[in-house]
Design a protein around this motif. Structure first.
Motif, short mmCIF file in Angstrom:
data_model
loop_
_atom_site.label_atom_id
_atom_site.label_comp_id
_atom_site.label_asym_id
_atom_site.label_seq_id
_atom_site.Cartn_x
_atom_site.Cartn_y
_atom_site.Cartn_z
N ARG A 50 0.84 -1.20 0.00
CA ARG A 50 0.00 0.00 0.00
C ARG A 50 0.88 1.25 0.00
O ARG A 50 1.95 1.26 0.61
CB ARG A 50 -0.92 0.00 1.21
CG ARG A 50 -1.94 -1.14 1.15
CD ARG A 50 -2.78 -1.19 2.37
NE ARG A 50 -1.89 -1.31 3.54
CZ ARG A 50 -2.31 -1.33 4.78
NH1 ARG A 50 -3.58 -1.24 5.05
NH2 ARG A 50 -1.47 -1.46 5.78
N PRO A 51 0.45 2.31 -0.66
CA PRO A 51 1.26 3.53 -0.71
C PRO A 51 1.41 4.17 0.67
O PRO A 51 0.44 4.25 1.44
CB PRO A 51 0.49 4.45 -1.66
CG PRO A 51 -0.87 3.88 -1.76
CD PRO A 51 -0.80 2.43 -1.40
N ALA A 52 2.62 4.58 0.97
CA ALA A 52 2.92 5.23 2.24
C ALA A 52 3.53 6.60 1.98
O ALA A 52 4.30 6.77 1.03
CB ALA A 52 3.87 4.37 3.06
N LEU A 69 -4.56 11.96 -1.72
CA LEU A 69 -3.85 10.69 -1.65
C LEU A 69 -4.74 9.55 -2.13
O LEU A 69 -5.97 9.64 -2.06
CB LEU A 69 -3.41 10.41 -0.21
CG LEU A 69 -2.44 11.41 0.41
CD1 LEU A 69 -2.08 10.99 1.83
CD2 LEU A 69 -1.20 11.58 -0.43
N PRO A 70 -4.12 8.47 -2.61
CA PRO A 70 -4.93 7.30 -3.00
C PRO A 70 -5.67 6.73 -1.80
O PRO A 70 -5.27 6.93 -0.66
CB PRO A 70 -3.89 6.31 -3.54
CG PRO A 70 -2.57 6.92 -3.38
CD PRO A 70 -2.71 8.28 -2.79
N GLU A 71 -6.73 5.99 -2.08
CA GLU A 71 -7.58 5.43 -1.01
C GLU A 71 -6.83 4.59 0.01
O GLU A 71 -7.10 4.65 1.19
CB GLU A 71 -8.71 4.61 -1.61
CG GLU A 71 -9.94 5.42 -1.82
CD GLU A 71 -11.11 4.55 -2.20
OE1 GLU A 71 -11.36 3.53 -1.53
OE2 GLU A 71 -11.77 4.90 -3.19
N GLN A 72 -5.92 3.78 -0.41
CA GLN A 72 -5.21 2.87 0.50
C GLN A 72 -3.97 3.49 1.14
O GLN A 72 -3.18 2.80 1.76
CB GLN A 72 -4.81 1.60 -0.26
CG GLN A 72 -5.98 0.80 -0.77
CD GLN A 72 -6.86 0.29 0.35
OE1 GLN A 72 -6.36 -0.21 1.36
NE2 GLN A 72 -8.16 0.41 0.20
N ALA A 73 -3.81 4.80 1.03
CA ALA A 73 -2.61 5.46 1.54
C ALA A 73 -2.48 5.34 3.05
O ALA A 73 -3.48 5.28 3.78
CB ALA A 73 -2.61 6.93 1.14
N GLN A 74 -1.24 5.32 3.48
CA GLN A 74 -0.89 5.29 4.89
C GLN A 74 0.00 6.49 5.18
O GLN A 74 0.83 6.85 4.37
CB GLN A 74 -0.13 4.01 5.21
CG GLN A 74 -0.94 2.77 4.87
CD GLN A 74 -0.07 1.54 4.91
OE1 GLN A 74 0.03 0.89 5.94
NE2 GLN A 74 0.57 1.22 3.81
N LEU A 75 -0.18 7.07 6.36
CA LEU A 75 0.57 8.25 6.75
C LEU A 75 1.58 7.86 7.83
O LEU A 75 1.22 7.27 8.85
CB LEU A 75 -0.39 9.32 7.28
CG LEU A 75 0.20 10.68 7.62
CD1 LEU A 75 0.78 11.34 6.36
CD2 LEU A 75 -0.87 11.56 8.25
N LEU A 76 2.85 8.19 7.59
CA LEU A 76 3.91 7.92 8.55
C LEU A 76 4.41 9.24 9.14
O LEU A 76 4.57 10.22 8.42
CB LEU A 76 5.09 7.20 7.89
CG LEU A 76 4.98 5.70 7.71
CD1 LEU A 76 3.86 5.32 6.77
CD2 LEU A 76 6.29 5.13 7.22
N LEU A 77 4.62 9.23 10.45
CA LEU A 77 5.18 10.39 11.14
C LEU A 77 6.36 9.93 11.98
O LEU A 77 6.40 8.77 12.43
CB LEU A 77 4.15 11.04 12.07
CG LEU A 77 3.00 11.76 11.41
CD1 LEU A 77 1.81 10.85 11.26
CD2 LEU A 77 2.63 12.99 12.20
N LEU A 78 7.28 10.84 12.23
CA LEU A 78 8.42 10.58 13.11
C LEU A 78 8.19 11.37 14.39
O LEU A 78 7.85 12.55 14.34
CB LEU A 78 9.73 11.02 12.45
CG LEU A 78 10.02 10.45 11.07
CD1 LEU A 78 11.36 10.96 10.56
CD2 LEU A 78 9.99 8.93 11.08
N ASP A 79 8.39 10.72 15.53
CA ASP A 79 8.16 11.38 16.81
C ASP A 79 9.46 11.44 17.61
O ASP A 79 10.12 10.42 17.82
CB ASP A 79 7.10 10.63 17.63
CG ASP A 79 6.84 11.32 18.95
OD1 ASP A 79 6.14 12.36 18.94
OD2 ASP A 79 7.35 10.85 19.98
#
Length: 171
Positions: A50-52, A69-79
């Motif tokens: 899936r796109p990230a 974003l595409p429907e299956q997109a995932q969001l990544l964050l750095l903490d």
């Protein structure tokens, strides 16, 4: 949209940290503690095909305010602190290869109980709330209510002199 937060191990028990709070409020949010590629191997496997997208400033970052974003997109964050998140980024070239998102017009930070060295610094919770609002039209209020409760709890446990110092620094 699933949210995956790569959290520096030193942030896991931070009383003022907002990554854990974000994961508690959002239904599809997971924390991934670590620093290097080996630490994040389970995350990479979970991402699958899936796109990230990585929410992190950079010269080729697309503004969330103008991105679909595409429907299956995932969001990544750095903490973590800027230094710690930069280290995670450098130790994980696969993150640098992801398309990046950033803010064209970052909202003002509301984290009065934390010192920020940059005017555009947002907590992980604030960045997530703003990104999801712009990308998906999500209501950020549940996140902001939890954030306000965290701040009030922290302020209640601070000595008065410290509370006053935080308030005077924000003026």
């Amino acid at each position: 949209m699933p949210v995956e937060i790569l959290i520096h191990p030193s942030e896991l028990k931070a009383a003022k940290g907002t990554a854990r709070l974000t994961a508690q409020v959002l239904q599809h949010c997971r924390l991934w503690p670590g620093e290097d590629e080996a630490d994040f191997a389970p995350l990479r496997a979970a991402l699958g095909d899936r796109p990230a997208y990585l929410l992190y400033p950079g010269k080729n970052a697309q503004p969330v305010e103008q991105t679909r974003l595409p429907e299956q997109a995932q969001l990544l964050l750095l903490d973590g602190t800027w230094g710690k998140t930069h280290k995670i980024l450098k130790l994980n070239p696969w993150l640098d290869a992801l398309p990046r998102l950033s803010f064209a017009e970052a909202p003002a930070g509301r984290y009065e109980i934390r010192k920020a060295h940059r005017a555009d610094s947002l907590s992980t919770l604030e960045a997530t709330a703003y990104a999801l609002q712009k990308l998906e039209g999500c209501d950020p209020e549940p996140l902001y209510r939890a954030f306000e409760a965290l701040k009030q709890s922290q302020l209640a446990h601070m000595p008065e002199a410290v509370r006053l110092r935080y308030r005077s620094e924000k003026r």
